[in-house]
Structures are given as C-alpha cells and as structure tokens.
Design an enzyme around this catalytic site. Structure first.
Site: not given
Ligand code: NDP
Length: 272
Positions: A66, A148, A161-162, A165
């Site tokens: 994490d 974001s 969250y907003a 970011k």
């Molecule tokens: P997903 O949920 O598909 O992926 C998020 C990833 O971050 C996963 O691999 C998850 O790991 C990991 N993660 C989350 N919290 C933790 C934590 N506490 N410790 C370690 N790993 C963590 O989402 P996205 O791919 O969409 O998100 C990726 C980034 O893009 C984020 O920063 C998000 O804010 C940003 N974003 C996404 C948008 C969207 O519409 N999807 C829009 C704008 C920005 P695991 O699943 O193994 O816990």
C-alpha cells in the site's frame, strides 16, 4: 534503439487500469519495470501482459503493498535499485477517491474521507519522491504524476478527491521548479473519464458500478470527442512525458487528456 531500452521505470498502481496499460507500453518499448499494487492476483495479470508485450521475466519486479505505508514506498524504490541498479522514470499513478453513497455532498462528507484521500493521492507521492529523487538525479530522469481533470475548479461528487488532485497539480509545479535544477523533469497528465475499475477500487459495489456505467454512457455523449478515454490513451501520454528525447522542453506542466470535456464545461457554464 528505443529511448526506453535499458531504462528502468517504476509504475505505482499498475495492478489495474491506467497503470497496467502504462506498464505494458513501457514493456513494449524495452524498459525494465517495477510494478506495484495491493492485489496480488491482478498484479500478476499485469506481469503477464508485460511479458506478452515483449518483456523478459527477469526485467520485471513485482511488489505488493500500500502506497500509504512509508516502509513499502522505501522498499520498492530500494528493491528497484538493488535489482536493476538505476531508476530513470517514476510514474506516480496509484490513486483513489472515497465515494460517499449516503447522499452527503461537499463538506458534509466525513473528514476521515479527506484524510484517506489526501494520504493516497498526495502524501504518498511526496513520500515516494523523497526516496526516488537521489536515484532520478543520477539518471537525469523523469517523474510523471497522474492527476485528474477533476482538479479543475468545478463542483465534484468527490470533493476531497478534487481537492487532493488540485494539491497534486501544485505539488507537480513545486517539484518541477526545484528538481529541474538537479536534472529531473516533473510533469503530470490529467485524465478526464477513463474506462477503468476506479470506482470499484474507490469502494463502489457492483450495483453502484452498474448505475455509474449507465450514467457514464450518457455522459460520454457529452464529451466532444464522443467517447471516454482508454487506459492506453493516458499511458501513451505518460510515456511521451517520460521520454526526454520527445518532451525535454516540457517541465512542470499538466497535460489535460479529457476528449475536450473541460472545454465543453466552460462553454456550457457561459451559456454559449
Ligand atoms: P484503477 O482503480 O483501475 O487503478 C488504480 C490503481 O491504483 C490500482 O492498481 C490500485 O491497486 C492502485 N491503488 C489504489 N490505491 C492504492 C493504495 N493505497 N496503495 C497502492 N496502490 C493503490 O483506476 P485508474 O486506473 O482509473 O486510476 C489510476 C489513476 O488515474 C489514479 O490516480 C486516478 O485518480 C487517476 N484518474 C482516473 C480517472 C478515471 O476516469 N479512471 C480520471 C482521472 C484520473 P489495487 O487495485 O491493487 O489496490
């Protein structure tokens, strides 16, 4: 030779979504990779995708943990250096929101949500960068933060969250200004809606997810491009920003990748 062959990248949050697509693109370009996430099973799927994209098994380091845990952040940077001897690119992609499904809006939402959100999206990045910067300085490397579109000043269902970011955008600027003197470029990509598991990672149930997907389908019609983003759309921008041969001149910028959504919002808000 590709820019990324013999280069080493860490992609946080690569067990899913944008991070996974980014890891596969780095693998295709010949980079050595550290992939991280909390879910062992989905991280193993990313590992397989990287191999399918052309990486050798020995060129991928897979670590579970994490990013809110300082010991884990120190560990994945240290283990990357122990295994590959260098670090060229850090992609701070791991991120999450805390959705409030009780109908509470704005600052009615609990402060504990704020603490969790800031911890994942901002504090963890400061922490990781502190460990990574000495190594990135040696390689004259790059940091790409995944922020974001939601950091822009408009009303959000996930206000903390907003805010997180928006703080991350400011962190990108502050780090870029100081770290360029040490040869490290820092930028961010700010996606609009991207089809990933984000809502599930952020606590939504299957029912909530289905509801959100319906809303998203309607929402997609309002995006000037006519579709939501794909993880690969964002991954390509991350690789561009990490590639000094392509983007050396870009420093401290946020690249909004939203299919024109913000543009539309501003037009609507002016009743044009
Ligand atoms: P997903 O949920 O598909 O992926 C998020 C990833 O971050 C996963 O691999 C998850 O790991 C990991 N993660 C989350 N919290 C933790 C934590 N506490 N410790 C370690 N790993 C963590 O989402 P996205 O791919 O969409 O998100 C990726 C980034 O893009 C984020 O920063 C998000 O804010 C940003 N974003 C996404 C948008 C969207 O519409 N999807 C829009 C704008 C920005 P695991 O699943 O193994 O816990």
């Amino acid at each position: 030779m590709n820019f990324f062959s013999e280069k080493v990248a860490i992609v946080t949050g690569s067990s899913n979504g944008i991070g996974r697509a980014t890891a596969a693109l780095f693998a295709k370009e010949g980079a050595k990779l550290t992939i991280t996430g909390r879910n062992e099973e989905t991280l193993a799927e990313t590992h397989k995708l990287c191999i399918d994209a052309g990486a050798k098994g020995e060129d991928i380091l897979q670590l579970i943990g994490d990013v809110r845990d300082a010991a884990f952040c120190e560990q994945f940077v240290r283990k990357t250096i122990e295994k590959f001897g260098q670090l060229d690119v850090l992609v701070n992609n791991a991120g999450a929101a805390v959705f409030d499904f009780t109908g509470k809006t704005g600052i009615e939402q609990p402060l504990s949500n704020y603490d969790t959100t800031i911890d994942v999206n901002v504090r963890s990045i400061i922490r990781i960068c502190k460990f990574a910067v000495p190594h990135l300085e040696k390689s004259k490397g790059a940091i790409v933060n995944v922020s974001s579109m939601g950091s822009s000043p408009f009303i959000s269902p996930v206000p903390y969250y907003a805010m997180a970011k928006a703080a991350l955008d400011q962190l990108t600027v502050q780090m870029a200004g100081t770290l360029i003197k040490r040869g490290i470029r820092v930028n961010s990509v700010n996606p609009g809606a991207v089809a990933t598991n984000f809502a599930v990672t952020s606590g939504a149930t299957k029912d909530m997810m289905e509801q959100m997907m319906d809303t998203m389908a309607d929402y997609a019609k309002t995006i000037p491009l006519g579709r939501t983003g794909l993880p690969e759309d964002i991954g390509k921008i991350i690789l561009f920003l990490a590639d000094r041969s392509q983007s050396e001149i870009i420093i401290g910028q946020r690249i909004v990748a939203d299919g024109g959504t913000l543009l539309m919002n501003s037009l609507l808000s002016q009743n044009i």
